[in-house]
Design a protein around this motif. Sequence first.
Motif, mmCIF file in Angstrom:
data_model
loop_
_atom_site.group_PDB
_atom_site.id
_atom_site.type_symbol
_atom_site.label_atom_id
_atom_site.label_comp_id
_atom_site.label_asym_id
_atom_site.label_seq_id
_atom_site.Cartn_x
_atom_site.Cartn_y
_atom_site.Cartn_z
ATOM 1 N N GLU A 106 -8.459 38.359 1.141
ATOM 2 C CA GLU A 106 -7.847 36.361 1.422
ATOM 3 C C GLU A 106 -8.523 35.818 1.681
ATOM 4 O O GLU A 106 -8.368 34.338 1.781
ATOM 5 N N SER B 175 9.128 35.847 18.211
ATOM 6 C CA SER B 175 7.694 34.307 18.543
ATOM 7 C C SER B 175 6.175 34.416 17.040
ATOM 8 O O SER B 175 5.756 33.269 17.113
ATOM 9 N N ALA B 176 6.317 35.089 16.748
ATOM 10 C CA ALA B 176 5.193 35.408 15.656
ATOM 11 C C ALA B 176 6.014 34.298 14.423
ATOM 12 O O ALA B 176 5.314 33.499 14.134
ATOM 13 N N PHE B 177 7.112 35.129 14.473
ATOM 14 C CA PHE B 177 7.674 34.321 13.369
ATOM 15 C C PHE B 177 7.507 32.903 14.243
ATOM 16 O O PHE B 177 7.349 31.956 12.950
ATOM 17 N N LEU B 179 5.587 30.636 15.788
ATOM 18 C CA LEU B 179 4.543 30.339 15.448
ATOM 19 C C LEU B 179 4.127 29.989 14.448
ATOM 20 O O LEU B 179 3.673 29.311 13.942
ATOM 21 N N TYR B 180 4.566 31.071 13.010
ATOM 22 C CA TYR B 180 4.091 30.681 11.803
ATOM 23 C C TYR B 180 4.953 29.267 11.199
ATOM 24 O O TYR B 180 4.261 28.504 10.928
ATOM 25 N N GLY B 181 5.695 29.707 12.016
ATOM 26 C CA GLY B 181 6.856 27.654 11.483
ATOM 27 C C GLY B 181 6.146 26.848 11.747
ATOM 28 O O GLY B 181 5.543 26.123 10.990
ATOM 29 N N ALA B 183 2.710 26.688 12.475
ATOM 30 C CA ALA B 183 1.877 26.348 12.074
ATOM 31 C C ALA B 183 1.941 25.789 9.814
ATOM 32 O O ALA B 183 1.422 25.216 10.188
ATOM 33 N N MET B 184 3.363 26.843 9.237
ATOM 34 C CA MET B 184 3.926 25.649 8.668
ATOM 35 C C MET B 184 3.461 24.123 8.226
ATOM 36 O O MET B 184 3.517 23.253 7.583
ATOM 37 N N THR B 192 2.132 18.659 15.069
ATOM 38 C CA THR B 192 3.237 19.305 15.320
ATOM 39 C C THR B 192 4.391 18.270 16.268
ATOM 40 O O THR B 192 5.343 19.401 16.811
ATOM 41 N N ALA B 214 8.801 25.939 6.763
ATOM 42 C CA ALA B 214 8.071 26.237 8.636
ATOM 43 C C ALA B 214 10.664 26.080 9.002
ATOM 44 O O ALA B 214 10.362 26.826 9.849
ATOM 45 N N LEU B 217 11.111 29.817 9.070
ATOM 46 C CA LEU B 217 10.393 30.807 9.789
ATOM 47 C C LEU B 217 11.030 29.887 10.980
ATOM 48 O O LEU B 217 11.323 31.345 12.008
#
Lengths: 203, 486
Positions: A106, B175-177, B179-181, B183-184, B192, B214, B217
């Motif tokens: 990856e 929170s991980a979800f 944060l990934y959103g 980032a997307m 941001t 985004a 998420l």
Amino acid sequence: MAADWIVFWVCAPISIGSAIAMLLQRNAVHAALFLIVNLFTVAVLYLVLGAPFLFAVQIIVYAGAIMVLFLFVIMLLGVDREERLVERLRGQRTAAILLGLGVVGEVVFAIRAGVGFSTRAPAGFGAANGGGNPQALGRLLFRAYFLPFEVTSILLMVAAVAAMVLARRRERPVASAERRAQEPIEPSEPSEPSEPREEEPVG
Amino acid sequence: MLGQFLSHPPVELGPIGPELVLAGAGVLVLLGGALVRRRQPRALLLASLAGLTGAAVVSVSLWRWRGHATVLGGMVQADRFAVVARLILLGVAALALVLGHHYFERLGEERPEFYPLVLFTTLGMTLITAAADLILVFLALEILSLSLYVLTALSRRLAAVEGSMKYFLLGAFSSAFFLYGVAMAYGATGSTHLSTIARSLAGQTGNQALALAAVALLVIGFGFKVAAVPFHMWTPDVYQGAPTAVTAYMSAATKVAAFAAFLRVLMTSFQPLTWDWTPIVWGLAVATMIVGSVLAIAQTDIKRMLAYSSIAHAGFVLVGVSAATQEGIQSALFYLLAYAATILGAFGVVMLASGRGEEHTSLGSYAGLCRRSPLLAGLMSLFLLSMAGIPPTAGFIAKVNVFRAAVDAGHWGVALVGVLASVVAAFFYIRVMVLMYMQEPLEDVEPDPSIVPRLAVAVPALLTLLFGVFPGLVLGLLERASVLRW
């Protein structure tokens, strides 16, 4: 150019070697010491890549603070504790190897798709680092991201309070403890025989 | 050279004034609890209340803010939406502090950390209502979550620790979800900032596929915080395990804060994608209303029942959100106000009625409550009626507004499901009232006789009645507050 080259070829093998050595160590303290070597050499590589701020942070935060924390935890748990290296879940090792290879693939793919394997700096790198790398980071941190930076400090304070609240031993209510101190001590009959005696919390 | 480094853009601290006051009060109370040798919980309580009052005064003064719309590098939005949400949160926090003070005092446990933790949680919550940048939204979300995990585990009961652990694990996951959103969203638009994201998406310059990922998420991340089905799994265990005063606080305040941020993010930065996210919100709303209402019927513990009821209420607020109009924002705000008052009061009554600690929270112990304490039974009935949406309570007006907003936006189906779900929900609210008034007491539980927490429960009761009879008192204000600009 030549200096870069020499520094890289000195540091890179040490970095990889220390990483492998860290994994192969049975003794946790030795592993931690190899990790310090690894972090230092990676820091030097950052310097070669023109990121002096990252170099300093890597040494101060990772090789310094976090390693002290690691060693602290190892000492706290007992240096001579042996970890059993038998896998608890079946197929764990195979899955770990496959997933690890997946992550490597990856990363290679992401670099290939992103900046590519060229030695040139990505577009806009010079502009973003205008006036020097630490200065540019400082400007971002204390201007555009001033408020998040400060809010993070509150987050860390809450985390510290949280850790203290959760880690504290169960304490007796203060009022009853004081009363007990004033009462005459009767050694034959403890006041709470059922409760196992714990150490009195300090303060 | 030096001048170049010392020069800085104008720092307008006004719009984060409430947060500054809360941070100062939190640190002072924290130090007071740690340094003063003979801890005085009452002094800590009064200091915390003073801090909340100060923050409220500063918030009110922001109603007429004349400076820039966004300050501190576009991080904070100074609008009336944030003012209203902050005032609700500060009021909830003040009442919860009084309840919690009493709870721990009666339990004989000394918890000086309770006060600063509530202040810091409130800080995170008020900050999130004004945050105009996804990074700040995330940080504020973490402050409030982290404090809530600890508040849940503040009493050392096993159920509390278990609830806290579940909350922590699932919260970290969500929170991980989130944060990934973030980032997307950054990948899609290169920013941001909520307004920059909106401009980029409106101008079709952003990557639409990444932007949709985004949205998905971020909706998952917020869904966890507001306890929307299917992200509600933690709610019953946490609400049941936490000390009842803490449950009262977090059931009311978390939902207000998370929904405020949810509304702002969806209605500003992803406003150009409204047609894409409204179906997601419908789906969530329908599932949440149905599952929350139906599962609440099967509960035998009052705290668990109220937890499922709060899940159902999240669904009703989502109906307002799905309208995606100014009317929708206004109806959602009013629903949150009514819900916050009602659920805070209901858990307050549970705290008083179950005597000391958490011993008597089964529905059976509510049998014949009107004999033992007519006042508590009356207050509980009022809150239950409001939750069921029966006039003349605030819950009725709130439900009507939410459904009207949905119908006006053309979402008939969602409104219909909402009405059906509230009929189902009425069953288990009425059942508790039947228990309280028409059955003989089974257990001999002596309700807590104290006056001060009764007053703290009477305030939301009065508000529930007041907003039910004269909703015009706040609807005008809420209408002016429900403009989200970008």
